[in-house]
Motif scaffolding. Structure first.
Motif, PDB file in Angstrom:
ATOM      1  N   ALA A 274       0.831  -1.204   0.000  1.00  0.00           N
ATOM      2  CA  ALA A 274       0.000   0.000   0.000  1.00  0.00           C
ATOM      3  C   ALA A 274       0.866   1.255   0.000  1.00  0.00           C
ATOM      4  CB  ALA A 274      -0.936  -0.009   1.206  1.00  0.00           C
ATOM      5  N   PHE A 275       1.939   1.242   0.786  1.00  0.00           N
ATOM      6  CA  PHE A 275       2.837   2.402   0.811  1.00  0.00           C
ATOM      7  C   PHE A 275       3.494   2.581  -0.551  1.00  0.00           C
ATOM      8  CE2 PHE A 275       6.823   4.589   1.318  1.00  0.00           C
ATOM      9  CZ  PHE A 275       6.533   5.608   2.211  1.00  0.00           C
ATOM     10  N   LEU A 276       3.992   1.503  -1.118  1.00  0.00           N
ATOM     11  CA  LEU A 276       4.670   1.595  -2.410  1.00  0.00           C
ATOM     12  C   LEU A 276       3.726   2.129  -3.484  1.00  0.00           C
ATOM     13  CD1 LEU A 276       6.603  -1.797  -2.238  1.00  0.00           C
ATOM     14  CD2 LEU A 276       7.613   0.495  -2.116  1.00  0.00           C
ATOM     15  N   ASP A 277       2.485   1.710  -3.477  1.00  0.00           N
ATOM     16  CA  ASP A 277       1.529   2.160  -4.485  1.00  0.00           C
ATOM     17  C   ASP A 277       1.192   3.642  -4.324  1.00  0.00           C
ATOM     18  OD1 ASP A 277       1.459  -0.386  -5.526  1.00  0.00           O
ATOM     19  OD2 ASP A 277      -0.408  -0.956  -4.511  1.00  0.00           O
ATOM     20  N   ARG A 278       1.060   4.107  -3.085  1.00  0.00           N
ATOM     21  CA  ARG A 278       0.594   5.473  -2.849  1.00  0.00           C
ATOM     22  C   ARG A 278       1.721   6.503  -2.865  1.00  0.00           C
ATOM     23  NH1 ARG A 278      -3.437   8.648  -1.316  1.00  0.00           N
ATOM     24  NH2 ARG A 278      -3.302  10.088   0.459  1.00  0.00           N
ATOM     25  N   TYR A 279       2.902   6.115  -2.422  1.00  0.00           N
ATOM     26  CA  TYR A 279       3.937   7.125  -2.175  1.00  0.00           C
ATOM     27  C   TYR A 279       5.150   7.035  -3.100  1.00  0.00           C
ATOM     28  CZ  TYR A 279       1.399   7.859   2.207  1.00  0.00           C
ATOM     29  OH  TYR A 279       0.419   8.131   3.148  1.00  0.00           O
ATOM     30  N   GLY A 348      18.970   2.365   0.170  1.00  0.00           N
ATOM     31  CA  GLY A 348      18.465   2.622   1.516  1.00  0.00           C
ATOM     32  C   GLY A 348      17.062   3.205   1.484  1.00  0.00           C
ATOM     33  N   ALA A 349      16.818   4.118   0.539  1.00  0.00           N
ATOM     34  CA  ALA A 349      15.480   4.690   0.387  1.00  0.00           C
ATOM     35  C   ALA A 349      14.482   3.637  -0.080  1.00  0.00           C
ATOM     36  CB  ALA A 349      15.526   5.863  -0.594  1.00  0.00           C
ATOM     37  N   VAL A 350      14.933   2.729  -0.957  1.00  0.00           N
ATOM     38  CA  VAL A 350      14.045   1.660  -1.436  1.00  0.00           C
ATOM     39  C   VAL A 350      13.692   0.708  -0.293  1.00  0.00           C
ATOM     40  CG1 VAL A 350      13.874  -0.312  -2.999  1.00  0.00           C
ATOM     41  CG2 VAL A 350      14.909   1.822  -3.802  1.00  0.00           C
ATOM     42  N   LEU A 351      14.681   0.327   0.509  1.00  0.00           N
ATOM     43  CA  LEU A 351      14.420  -0.566   1.643  1.00  0.00           C
ATOM     44  C   LEU A 351      13.442   0.069   2.620  1.00  0.00           C
ATOM     45  CD1 LEU A 351      14.930  -3.041   3.423  1.00  0.00           C
ATOM     46  CD2 LEU A 351      17.054  -1.949   4.217  1.00  0.00           C
ATOM     47  N   ALA A 352      13.659   1.346   2.955  1.00  0.00           N
ATOM     48  CA  ALA A 352      12.743   2.028   3.872  1.00  0.00           C
ATOM     49  C   ALA A 352      11.344   2.136   3.275  1.00  0.00           C
ATOM     50  CB  ALA A 352      13.289   3.413   4.213  1.00  0.00           C
ATOM     51  N   SER A 353      11.247   2.316   1.954  1.00  0.00           N
ATOM     52  CA  SER A 353       9.941   2.374   1.301  1.00  0.00           C
ATOM     53  C   SER A 353       9.251   1.018   1.338  1.00  0.00           C
ATOM     54  CB  SER A 353      10.103   2.837  -0.149  1.00  0.00           C
ATOM     55  OG  SER A 353      10.613   4.157  -0.220  1.00  0.00           O
ATOM     56  N   LEU A 355       9.491  -1.151   3.538  1.00  0.00           N
ATOM     57  CA  LEU A 355       9.016  -1.370   4.910  1.00  0.00           C
ATOM     58  C   LEU A 355       7.856  -0.440   5.258  1.00  0.00           C
ATOM     59  CD1 LEU A 355      12.491  -1.766   6.622  1.00  0.00           C
ATOM     60  CD2 LEU A 355      10.775  -3.566   6.344  1.00  0.00           C
ATOM     61  N   GLY A 356       7.596   0.577   4.438  1.00  0.00           N
ATOM     62  CA  GLY A 356       6.471   1.475   4.651  1.00  0.00           C
ATOM     63  C   GLY A 356       6.618   2.413   5.825  1.00  0.00           C
ATOM     64  N   GLN A 357       7.874   2.745   6.181  1.00  0.00           N
ATOM     65  CA  GLN A 357       8.092   3.501   7.409  1.00  0.00           C
ATOM     66  C   GLN A 357       8.421   4.979   7.190  1.00  0.00           C
ATOM     67  OE1 GLN A 357       8.201   1.927  10.863  1.00  0.00           O
ATOM     68  NE2 GLN A 357       6.804   0.847   9.510  1.00  0.00           N
ATOM     69  N   PHE A 582       4.389  14.849   3.685  1.00  0.00           N
ATOM     70  CA  PHE A 582       4.134  14.034   2.492  1.00  0.00           C
ATOM     71  C   PHE A 582       3.373  12.758   2.846  1.00  0.00           C
ATOM     72  CE2 PHE A 582       5.970  10.465  -0.078  1.00  0.00           C
ATOM     73  CZ  PHE A 582       5.316  10.731  -1.271  1.00  0.00           C
ATOM     74  N   ARG A 583       3.774  12.123   3.926  1.00  0.00           N
ATOM     75  CA  ARG A 583       3.061  10.906   4.325  1.00  0.00           C
ATOM     76  C   ARG A 583       1.617  11.221   4.703  1.00  0.00           C
ATOM     77  NH1 ARG A 583       4.815   5.658   6.213  1.00  0.00           N
ATOM     78  NH2 ARG A 583       2.955   4.598   7.031  1.00  0.00           N
ATOM     79  N   ALA A 584       1.412  12.343   5.375  1.00  0.00           N
ATOM     80  CA  ALA A 584       0.059  12.699   5.796  1.00  0.00           C
ATOM     81  C   ALA A 584      -0.848  12.991   4.604  1.00  0.00           C
ATOM     82  CB  ALA A 584       0.103  13.900   6.731  1.00  0.00           C
ATOM     83  N   ASP A 585      -0.286  13.624   3.547  1.00  0.00           N
ATOM     84  CA  ASP A 585      -1.116  13.954   2.386  1.00  0.00           C
ATOM     85  C   ASP A 585      -0.204  14.148   1.175  1.00  0.00           C
ATOM     86  OD1 ASP A 585      -2.847  14.948   0.454  1.00  0.00           O
ATOM     87  OD2 ASP A 585      -3.991  16.135   1.899  1.00  0.00           O
ATOM     88  N   PRO A 586       0.089  13.074   0.435  1.00  0.00           N
ATOM     89  CA  PRO A 586       1.021  13.186  -0.689  1.00  0.00           C
ATOM     90  C   PRO A 586       0.521  14.068  -1.826  1.00  0.00           C
ATOM     91  CG  PRO A 586      -0.044  11.037  -0.672  1.00  0.00           C
ATOM     92  CD  PRO A 586      -0.424  11.708   0.609  1.00  0.00           C
ATOM     93  N   ASP A 587      -0.777  14.274  -1.913  1.00  0.00           N
ATOM     94  CA  ASP A 587      -1.302  15.128  -2.972  1.00  0.00           C
ATOM     95  C   ASP A 587      -1.151  16.608  -2.642  1.00  0.00           C
ATOM     96  OD1 ASP A 587      -2.129  12.913  -4.526  1.00  0.00           O
ATOM     97  OD2 ASP A 587      -3.937  12.719  -3.301  1.00  0.00           O
ATOM     98  N   GLN A 588      -1.381  16.959  -1.387  1.00  0.00           N
ATOM     99  CA  GLN A 588      -1.266  18.357  -0.973  1.00  0.00           C
ATOM    100  C   GLN A 588       0.152  18.747  -0.580  1.00  0.00           C
ATOM    101  OE1 GLN A 588      -3.733  20.669  -1.181  1.00  0.00           O
ATOM    102  NE2 GLN A 588      -4.777  18.981  -2.257  1.00  0.00           N
ATOM    103  N   ALA A 589       0.995  17.771  -0.260  1.00  0.00           N
ATOM    104  CA  ALA A 589       2.381  18.057   0.143  1.00  0.00           C
ATOM    105  C   ALA A 589       3.334  17.154  -0.631  1.00  0.00           C
ATOM    106  CB  ALA A 589       2.541  17.856   1.648  1.00  0.00           C
TER     107      ALA A 589
END
Length: 772
Positions: A274-279, A348-353, A355-357, A582-589
């Protein structure tokens, strides 16, 4: 705690303790009975021992007492000269030095244009906001010369600072306003630190630091139950307080290990789809590479194990432990200071993504947390005093680590960040407040490069190797000999830096030197704006005072500030910066990337067509892989007893040397097969050169690896044949002068390969600190 290490009869009148500041900590100092006493700031919970370098350094024989001009330049005038670094110097008066230099600056400016001047320097010369040598020299070149060719990025983060804007957007926000030490202490469940978070690095901050909090934050996190996992060849890259599990890995293989971790997460359905798809963007393309669909090689644990030296079962177990926890992935600066250094940062950014963190307090991607003391801190809520540098009329620049290429190959093309650029033709190099013979690689090649210019000018307080290769050495004051304002944008303390000692010999402040040079070029008023040093300090302080007043906070006038011990500035909330929003609202931020998302695949980078940095993170194969005749990895990391090469002759730095030489660390098994015992003097060598060092044997280093910190002043013995040997222990005689990739052209000085042997010849004396 106070330190007293130095006594002389000519130190001037006794003083009370006065406040001062340094990049390694705020402190106070005084003269007492002919001695300099130094004590750290009382609010600092973990003071830095580097403060102990000051007393012995202040009046050391390595200080420069008067202007000097290289004899070859004085007798024959400007021009390329292979004798640089080997020639003798002639002491001259300030008047003669400035007259001759003023004439040379005018010759180059009027005959070749300001584009023939390279304004060197690095930002670590002084914690003062006014006597910041890099700002002073750039202001002078802008106002008196019409500009200069500059450098961009840094030796510390040359690869990441170019890559991160493409994939995450805001480098400053990622490092300074993302994950704080407060968050680690309160929220992190597991900190996975590739390359560690060594306290010797986070003890340093540009502009000064009053409170070293990293050790305490890790101790509090561990007491709460947070796990720390260190991946790397050096156990000491996390402190004892972290209680870290050490996964000993082959240097330069972190990308392969991270790929295998993500492969395990995907294969077992533990990644956050879900994180990968949205962010993020580009996951599907990367996943095909990860699973081996594009090259018939799945990047699984079995594939990574022989590359990394980490058992496959250890990799799989670690991946499973990461899933479902508040995980912070840290990638140190050191990993990207190597060939293909962009890749571990991207991975490192891919691994953290996966994990969705990312964007959660104490979780996600803490790039370079622990690399420097102002990372992971709150930002001050008012502006800091800053000297304006003026407008540079020259737009040309080079990546900072490509200086030797520029001087050796003027007019040659090179690739950088998607562009084909051309190296300028430099006639004059002006360096103030820096020592490239510390930062740069393949020092014999750098010597050849500096031999090609017409004139090299250096402002220095000590006789560094850069000064010894100069045509003009202009002696400048040490911070304790001048007045300034100390502070940085991520530490609350603002310090009046009152002088403690009279200038050494005929040393002058950089500002005074440049003011007199500007006068000879008819530009004094443009440079000084009619202000004395004290008037500049008052002028630079005013925006800070006005901002405090506007917020309804105590806003002492300059006289009150200057007479006191300093005060704390207000700081902003620890809000997680852009990534939290960005995590709170990727469209507005959205992020400041082409897609507004985290770019796991970058169409921009892919369009550059660089084989050395493709469109997604990838394993590009081992670089500098040990083999005969260089069977050991050399890790050339930052020193613990000084900032880079600064004050290498200071007491704290000298106490850590062995028989006056820098100390290397190696595994007992590697030493045994070479007949080396603890405390021996060893010779490290490869095709680029050789150096001597003391040796300490320890099992806290991976077998097959030797570690030698940078910063020992370059002290070459020139052979009749072959390459020079540094008898003091500077590892950059061994490192390779190539860029990380065609994307960033960053420094690759962290890793190389060497052979080592016990040194049995007559031990050469150390001459690096001898007067000319």
């Amino acid at each position: 705690m106070s330190t007293t290490l130095f006594s002389r009869d000519d130190t001037g009148p006794e003083t009370d303790f006065v406040p001062h500041n340094s990049h390694w900590g705020a402190f106070s100092a005084r003269w007492k009975e002919g001695r300099l006493e130094v004590r750290p700031h009382p609010a600092d919970p973990d003071p830095n021992g580097i403060l102990q370098n000051f007393p012995a350094a202040l009046r050391h024989r390595a200080r420069v007492a008067q202007p000097m001009i290289r004899r070859g330049w004085l007798e024959q005038g400007p021009g390329p000269d292979p004798r640089r670094g080997r020639d003798e110097f002639v002491p001259v008066s300030w008047g003669k030095a400035l007259d001759l230099l003023g004439g040379e600056l005018a010759r180059v400016r009027d005959g070749h244009g300001p584009g023939a001047v390279f304004g060197g320097s690095y930002g670590w010369s002084s914690a003062g906001r006014f006597h910041h040598a890099q700002s002073q020299v750039h202001r002078f070149l802008n106002t008196a010369m019409g500009g200069y060719v500059r450098s961009v990025n840094s030796y510390s983060s040359g690869a990441s600072s170019v890559l991160v804007p493409h994939i995450i957007g805001d480098y400053e926000d990622l490092t300074k306003r993302n994950v704080s030490w407060e968050q680690v202490a309160e929220h992190s469940d597991l900190v996975l630190a590739f390359g560690g978070m060594a306290l010797k690095n986070s003890m340093i901050a540009g502009g000064g630091i009053s409170r070293h909090v990293e050790r305490g934050a890790m101790a509090r996190a561990r007491a709460r139950g947070c796990e720390f996992v260190l991946v790397g060849p050096l156990r000491a890259d996390l402190p004892d307080e972290a209680g870290a599990e050490w996964i000993s890995s082959e240097p330069g293989t972190d990308t392969a290990l991270m790929l295998a971790l993500v492969h395990t997460l995907v294969a077992e359905g533990l990644h956050d789809r879900a994180f990968l798809d949205r962010y993020t963007v580009g996951w599907a393309m990367f996943e095909r590479y990860l699973l081996g669909e594009t090259d018939n090689q799945p990047k699984d644990a079995a594939w990574a194990a022989p590359l990394t030296g980490v058992p496959a079962e250890t990799i799989v177990d670690l991946a499973r432990r990461l899933a479902g926890k508040r995980v912070l992935v840290v990638v140190s600066h050191s990993l990207q200071r190597a060939r293909f250094g962009e890749q571990p940062v991207w991975m490192g950014a891919v691994l953290a993504s996966a994990l969705g963190q990312i964007g959660l307090p104490g979780g996600g991607f803490g790039y370079a947390l622990g690399a420097i003391a102002y990372y992971g801190r709150r930002t001050n809520a008012v502006p800091m005093p800053t000297l304006p540098q003026g407008r540079n009329g020259i737009r040309d620049y080079i990546p900072v680590a490509r200086i030797a290429d520029m001087l050796l190959h003027p007019g040659a093309p090179y690739r950088y960040n998607g562009e084909t650029r051309t190296y300028p033709d430099i006639r004059l190099v002006y360096w103030a407040g820096g020592n490239p013979f510390h930062h740069h690689q393949d020092l014999d090649r750098l010597r050849q490069a500096f031999a090609r210019v017409d004139t090299l000018v250096v402002h220095e307080l000590g006789l560094t190797a850069t000064a010894r290769h100069a045509d003009f050495i202009l002696p400048c004051t040490m911070t304790l000999e001048r007045e300034d304002i100390g502070g940085n944008t991520h530490d609350p303390l603002l310090v009046p830096m009152r002088p403690v000692a009279e200038p050494f010999g005929e040393a002058r402040d950089d500002y005074a030197i440049f003011a007199d040079l500007a006068e000879r070029l008819g530009r004094r008023e443009a440079f000084t704006e009619g202000r004395t040093t004290r008037q500049w300090l008052e002028h630079l302080y005013e925006p800070t005072r006005a901002a405090l007043k506007e917020q309804g906070l105590p806003a002492p006038d300059f006289e009150t500030f200057w007479a006191g011990d300093g005060f704390d500035l207000p700081q902003q909330a620890d809000d997680g910066g852009r990534l939290r929003a960005f995590r709170a609202d990727p469209d507005q931020a959205p992020l400041v990337t082409p897609s507004g998302r985290i770019e796991i695949f970058s169409e921009t980078i892919a369009s550059f067509g660089e084989a050395t940095c493709p469109g997604h993170a990838a394993w590009l194969g081992p670089a500098n892989c040990p083999s005969a005749p260089a069977p050991l990895h050399l890790v050339a990391n930052q020193p613990a007893t000084r900032l880079h090469s600064q004050l290498d002759f200071g007491g704290h730095s000298m106490d850590a040397k062995h028989r006056d030489r820098e100390v290397a660390r190696m595994h007992p098994a590697d030493a045994a097969v070479r007949g080396i015992a603890d405390g021996d003097i060893i010779r490290l060598f490869n095709e680029r050169g050789a150096c001597l060092a003391g040796v300490h044997l320890t099992e806290d280093i991976r077998q097959g690896v030797i570690q030698l910190p940078t910063g020992a002043w370059y002290d070459p013995v020139d052979p009749v044949e072959g390459k020079p040997m540094c008898v003091h222990g500077n590892p950059n005689v061994l490192t390779q002068d190539v860029g990380t990739s065609n994307l960033a052209q960053g420094c690759t000085g962290q890793l190389t390969t060497v052979e080592v042997e016990r040194f049995t010849g007559n031990l050469p004396p150390i001459r690096a600190f001898d007067p000319l």
